[in-house]
Design an enzyme around this catalytic site. Structure first.
Site, PDB file in Angstrom:
ATOM      1  N   CYS A 266       1.087  -1.450  -0.101  1.00 50.90           N
ATOM      2  CA  CYS A 266      -0.045   0.115  -0.036  1.00 50.90           C
ATOM      3  C   CYS A 266       0.809   1.308  -0.063  1.00 50.90           C
ATOM      4  O   CYS A 266       1.473   1.663   1.038  1.00 50.90           O
ATOM      5  CB  CYS A 266      -0.882   0.137   1.272  1.00 50.90           C
ATOM      6  SG  CYS A 266      -2.230   1.388   1.172  1.00 50.90           S
ATOM      7  N   CYS A 269      -0.550   4.038   2.111  1.00 46.00           N
ATOM      8  CA  CYS A 269      -0.443   3.827   3.633  1.00 46.00           C
ATOM      9  C   CYS A 269       1.039   4.123   3.939  1.00 46.00           C
ATOM     10  O   CYS A 269       1.373   4.598   5.065  1.00 46.00           O
ATOM     11  CB  CYS A 269      -0.882   2.147   3.853  1.00 46.00           C
ATOM     12  SG  CYS A 269      -2.390   1.826   3.390  1.00 46.00           S
ATOM     13  N   ASP A 270       2.059   3.570   3.331  1.00 46.17           N
ATOM     14  CA  ASP A 270       3.512   3.448   3.724  1.00 46.17           C
ATOM     15  C   ASP A 270       4.333   4.542   3.153  1.00 46.17           C
ATOM     16  O   ASP A 270       5.571   4.692   3.334  1.00 46.17           O
ATOM     17  CB  ASP A 270       3.823   2.003   3.615  1.00 46.17           C
ATOM     18  CG  ASP A 270       2.950   1.071   4.459  1.00 46.17           C
ATOM     19  OD1 ASP A 270       2.441   1.537   5.528  1.00 46.17           O
ATOM     20  OD2 ASP A 270       2.743   0.048   4.017  1.00 46.17           O
TER      21      ASP A 270
END
Length: 447
Positions: A266, A269-270
């Site tokens: 992701c 996300c990261d």
């Protein structure tokens, strides 16, 4: 206390209180623990002995000092009654002792003595059951519990390959969820979600649902390991499905070592975490998701390499042009990663292979992002719920309603676009409110 001990105590109690009737409670209602089927023939034996008692079953055993003949005659009858009772107690004691021994013998012996069919266990019924324990499931649980609907959650045990809590349990720093300005570890965040659900009264089972029947009310559910049973383990009037989805992984050598230490599924996300800033990053995939993630990563990376197995992109023309024209993106066609390398703590490089020539080379990369699709955890519902071509549960736009009234879907199991913890929590709230309204309309007496 065993059946034999309990029954014998009741017989003695009856004698002490002066009642010669052995038991006033039907035999099949006596308390017992195990070996119930062993005692099928005992009641008739004891009742046969009891039938020989004097007609006056309510006489009392007392000692009289009267010298009146009629009184002596009554005392004699009472003593006879007492002797009869003692004999019955002795007989009952012997029979029950034998039965107790039989009940503790081998299963084969117990079946030999059995004269009663096994009693089917009633399924546990709930107004609403939540299947899944990620942000969507726990948000739904908090809302339902605060509405006094007493939700029951099956959080799963390694369901879909994840521990209770879902994908976030495999994530390190979560920096984009509101309320945590310093960031929070994914596992810690899910622990807080769980604590909040329990605080408001959610009943959580660390078990996985292995089978469902959504064809009729109440809905039927079987816990994992009991799918072969004719009767369900649980039933519910409403079900919220929050089983999530898992990112497809390549299982490269070194992947486990550097998962969440350079390898992720992701980018949104990261991608912004410090280990990726101003470093060369790679994205695997050739579709719209890969193109979107690669462009997103250009905000943080020194350069982004897109690894495409084939000789062309599958992405839409607009996204493909955006990707190919970006100055910080290089698309490597006919290329796949075959190994992840690092210093044991963080990813440092990738071994790449040409899918045509099979030649390999090593490229510096501090991050590898998979964008090769997700697998929604919906195999349990195939043939009952409407699924799209990728296996995601179809819901009515703007709601969490599925094609079956009373069944609702929330989180990544029905969201193939955003797949974020915060959007999952949002749809969990929606599912709880949708379920609450549905229960009010269809089961007002239980609400």
């Amino acid at each position: 206390m065993s059946f034999a001990t309990s029954a014998l105590s009741r017989i003695r109690l009856a004698a002490v209180s002066g009642r010669t009737r052995l038991l006033s409670t039907p035999w099949n209602r006596l308390p017992y623990s195990g070996g119930a089927a062993t005692f099928g023939a005992i009641p008739s034996v004891i009742h046969s002995a009891a039938a020989k008692e004097e007609p006056n079953r309510d006489s009392t055993t007392v000692t009289s000092t009267s010298t009146d003949p009629s009184t002596d005659h009554k005392d004699k009858k009472r003593r006879m009654s007492s002797s009869s009772t003692s004999a019955i107690i002795a007989s009952a004691s012997a029979i029950l002792t034998t039965a107790s021994i039989a009940s503790s013998s081998s299963p084969t012996d117990t079946r030999h003595f059995s004269t009663m069919p096994p009693v089917a266990q009633e399924p546990h019924h709930s107004k609403v059951v939540i299947i899944g324990s990620g942000p969507a499931g726990h948000t739904a649980a908090v809302y339902l519990a605060r509405a006094n609907l007493k939700p029951v959650m099956f959080e799963g045990m390694m369901a879909n390959g994840f521990a209770p809590g879902g994908q976030l349990t495999t994530t390190t720093d979560v920096e984009n969820y509101p309320g945590f300005p310093e960031g929070i570890m994914g596992g810690e965040m899910m622990d807080k979600f769980r604590e909040q659900s329990i605080r408001f009264g959610t009943v959580i089972h660390t078990e996985t649902i292995g089978k469902v029947d959504l064809t009729s009310q109440p809905f039927k559910l079987w816990r994992e390991g009991q799918e072969g049973s004719e009767h369900p383990t649980d039933t519910a009037n409403s079900v919220i499905i929050a089983t999530g989805a898992s990112a497809k992984r390549m299982n490269l050598p070194g992947e486990e070592t550097y998962w969440q230490a350079g390898i992720s599924a992701c980018a949104v996300c990261d991608g912004a975490v410090p280990i990726f800033r101003n470093k060369p990053l790679a994205v695997v995939g050739g579709g719209d998701s890969a193109a979107e993630e690669a462009v997103y990563l250009t905000k943080y990376a020194s350069h982004v390499y897109v690894l495409v197995r084939r000789d062309k992109l599958r992405a839409s023309k607009v996204m493909a042009n955006r990707l190919l024209s970006h100055p910080k993106v290089t698309v490597l066609f006919n290329t796949v990663p075959v190994e992840a390398k690092g210093d044991g703590k963080l990813l440092k490089s990738l071994v790449l292979q040409d899918t045509v020539t099979k030649e390999t080379r090593t490229m510096d990369a501090n991050g590898l992002f998979y964008a090769i699709g997700h697998i929604p955890a919906t195999s349990l519902f195939k043939g009952q719920l409407d699924l799209d071509e990728d296996g995601y549960i179809k819901t009515i736009p703007g709601s969490t309603l599925t094609n079956i009234p009373g069944v609702f879907a929330a989180g990544d199991v029905q969201d193939k676009r955003y797949r974020q913890a915060v959007t999952s929590a949002g749809t969990g709230c929606m599912a709880a409110l949708d379920s609450e309204r549905w229960l009010e309309e269809h089961y007002p007496d239980q609400h």
